[in-house]
Design an enzyme around this catalytic site. Structure first.
Site, PDB file in Angstrom:
ATOM      1  NE  ARG A  27      -1.718   0.025   4.314  1.00  0.00           N
ATOM      2  CZ  ARG A  27      -2.512   0.493   5.245  1.00  0.00           C
ATOM      3  NH1 ARG A  27      -3.808   0.507   5.066  1.00  0.00           N
ATOM      4  NH2 ARG A  27      -2.017   0.991   6.348  1.00  0.00           N
ATOM      5  CB  THR A  56      -2.769   7.219  -2.291  1.00  0.00           C
ATOM      6  OG1 THR A  56      -2.076   5.982  -2.585  1.00  0.00           O
ATOM      7  CG2 THR A  56      -1.988   8.383  -2.891  1.00  0.00           C
ATOM      8  CG  ASP A  87       3.666  -2.681   8.554  1.00  0.00           C
ATOM      9  OD1 ASP A  87       3.385  -1.782   7.751  1.00  0.00           O
ATOM     10  OD2 ASP A  87       4.061  -3.818   8.195  1.00  0.00           O
ATOM     11  CG  ASP A 120       7.433  -2.613   8.985  1.00  0.00           C
ATOM     12  OD1 ASP A 120       8.119  -3.018   8.019  1.00  0.00           O
ATOM     13  OD2 ASP A 120       6.877  -1.500   9.007  1.00  0.00           O
TER      14      ASP A 120
HETATM   15  O1  LIG Z   1      -6.197  -3.505   3.320  1.00  0.00           O
HETATM   16  P1  LIG Z   1      -5.054  -2.597   3.011  1.00  0.00           P
HETATM   17  O2  LIG Z   1      -5.325  -1.171   3.414  1.00  0.00           O
HETATM   18  O3  LIG Z   1      -4.616  -2.696   1.599  1.00  0.00           O
HETATM   19  O4  LIG Z   1      -3.849  -3.009   3.960  1.00  0.00           O
HETATM   20  C1  LIG Z   1      -3.460  -4.320   4.140  1.00  0.00           C
HETATM   21  C2  LIG Z   1      -2.124  -4.583   3.522  1.00  0.00           C
HETATM   22  O5  LIG Z   1      -1.104  -3.851   4.223  1.00  0.00           O
HETATM   23  C3  LIG Z   1      -0.066  -4.748   4.595  1.00  0.00           C
HETATM   24  O6  LIG Z   1       0.876  -4.872   3.599  1.00  0.00           O
HETATM   25  P2  LIG Z   1       1.970  -3.732   3.285  1.00  0.00           P
HETATM   26  O7  LIG Z   1       1.470  -2.788   2.255  1.00  0.00           O
HETATM   27  O8  LIG Z   1       2.455  -3.130   4.555  1.00  0.00           O
HETATM   28  O9  LIG Z   1       3.106  -4.562   2.575  1.00  0.00           O
HETATM   29  P3  LIG Z   1       4.135  -5.588   3.215  1.00  0.00           P
HETATM   30  O10 LIG Z   1       3.385  -6.866   3.440  1.00  0.00           O
HETATM   31  O11 LIG Z   1       5.178  -5.709   2.163  1.00  0.00           O
HETATM   32  O12 LIG Z   1       4.661  -4.997   4.499  1.00  0.00           O
HETATM   33  C4  LIG Z   1      -0.823  -6.048   4.789  1.00  0.00           C
HETATM   34  O13 LIG Z   1       0.019  -7.164   4.802  1.00  0.00           O
HETATM   35  C5  LIG Z   1      -1.802  -6.043   3.658  1.00  0.00           C
HETATM   36  O14 LIG Z   1      -1.273  -6.545   2.445  1.00  0.00           O
HETATM   37  O1  LIG Z   2      -2.873  -2.143  10.675  1.00  0.00           O
HETATM   38  C1  LIG Z   2      -2.376  -2.457   9.578  1.00  0.00           C
HETATM   39  C2  LIG Z   2      -2.922  -2.026   8.360  1.00  0.00           C
HETATM   40  C3  LIG Z   2      -2.334  -2.425   7.200  1.00  0.00           C
HETATM   41  N1  LIG Z   2      -1.248  -3.213   7.240  1.00  0.00           N
HETATM   42  C4  LIG Z   2      -0.719  -3.641   8.402  1.00  0.00           C
HETATM   43  O2  LIG Z   2       0.289  -4.378   8.405  1.00  0.00           O
HETATM   44  N2  LIG Z   2      -1.282  -3.233   9.543  1.00  0.00           N
HETATM   45 MG   LIG Z   3       3.862  -3.731   5.709  1.00  0.00          MG
END
Ligand SMILES: O=P(O)(O)OC[C@H]1O[C@H](OP(=O)(O)OP(=O)(O)O)[C@H](O)[C@@H]1O
Ligand SMILES: O=c1cc[nH]c(=O)[nH]1
Ligand SMILES: [Mg+2]
Length: 209
Positions: free
Chosen positions: A104, A108, A200, A203
């Site tokens: 994400r 945005t 997160d 992370d």
């Molecule tokens: O419903 P949304 O608002 O789209 O958020 C959820 C997303 O956010 C996180 O991923 P992130 O973008 O942090 O990527 P990552 O797994 O690489 O850390 C999570 O693992 C989902 O994929």
């Molecule tokens: O709370 C949140 C929302 C999106 N992605 C995450 O990893 N945590």
């Molecule tokens: Mg993430």
């Protein structure tokens, strides 16, 4: 809620509570995610179609139950989906795997797609999409859009935490895809994070912050 199953098994809920704690270490978080994913996998596959085959035990012949149809596909939304994937593969080692790269945009909150790989015959299989978090829903919706473009019709979405806002948007976009989650939390904050949530997921799993 229609089309949404909350997996309220005591072991799932207990492990989730430890994962939410801010003092839980990266190693602990990863281990718990792997443990919890086997339990979630058990629930999301509970009503799979069965057939029978004739086998011979040391005692006699019998009609014994086996899974019907082609092997499952687990579709992991990168990166954090991989944390659920490993435990699920422990339980269903013959499953095929699809990787869908989506992150994400922090400003945005739109989903940015960067990778897609799937088995050639994915359209003929049941696909279980995995990602620990359903926040705005944008990432899951984008991943399912790609899978539908590849002809997939039989899908389930499995996550650990979901926000009510994300569930609503997801169900409006893909009403044919049931959602399984360990918890529906309170709401999203102004930055799109789930509250109370666990932070997160990527992370915390990989120690990148
Ligand atoms: O419903 P949304 O608002 O789209 O958020 C959820 C997303 O956010 C996180 O991923 P992130 O973008 O942090 O990527 P990552 O797994 O690489 O850390 C999570 O693992 C989902 O994929
Ligand atoms: O709370 C949140 C929302 C999106 N992605 C995450 O990893 N945590
Ligand atoms: Mg993430």
């Amino acid at each position: 809620m229609d089309g949404v199953t909350v997996i309220d098994h005591p072991l799932v809920q207990h492990k989730l509570t430890i994962m939410r704690k801010k003092e839980t270490s990266t190693a602990g978080f990863r281990r718990l995610l792997r443990e919890i994913s086997t339990l979630l996998c058990y629930e999301v596959t509970r009503d799979l179609e069965m057939t029978h085959e004739t086998i011979e035990t040391p005692m006699t012949k019998m009609e014994a139950p086996i899974l019907e149809g082609k092997k499952l596909v687990f579709a992991s939304i990168l990166r954090a989906g991989n944390g659920l994937l490993e435990g699920m593969l422990d339980l269903v080692p013959s499953a095929r795997v699809s990787h869908v790269g989506v992150y994400r945009d922090h400003e945005t909150l739109e989903a940015i797609e960067y990778f897609f790989k799937a088995p050639e015959d994915i359209a003929e299989r049941l696909v279980i999409i995995v990602d620990p978090m359903l926040a705005t829903g944008n990432s899951a919706i984008a991943a399912i859009d790609r899978l539908k473009e590849r002809g997939v019709t039989n899908m389930r979405f499995l996550c650990l935490l979901a926000a009510p806002e994300g569930i609503k948007k997801f169900r409006e976009s893909h009403p044919d895809v049931p959602v399984y989650t360990a918890s529906i939390d309170s709401h999203l904050n102004e930055k799109g994070y789930i509250v109370p949530g666990l932070g997160d997921a990527g992370d915390r799993m990989y120690g990148t912050k």
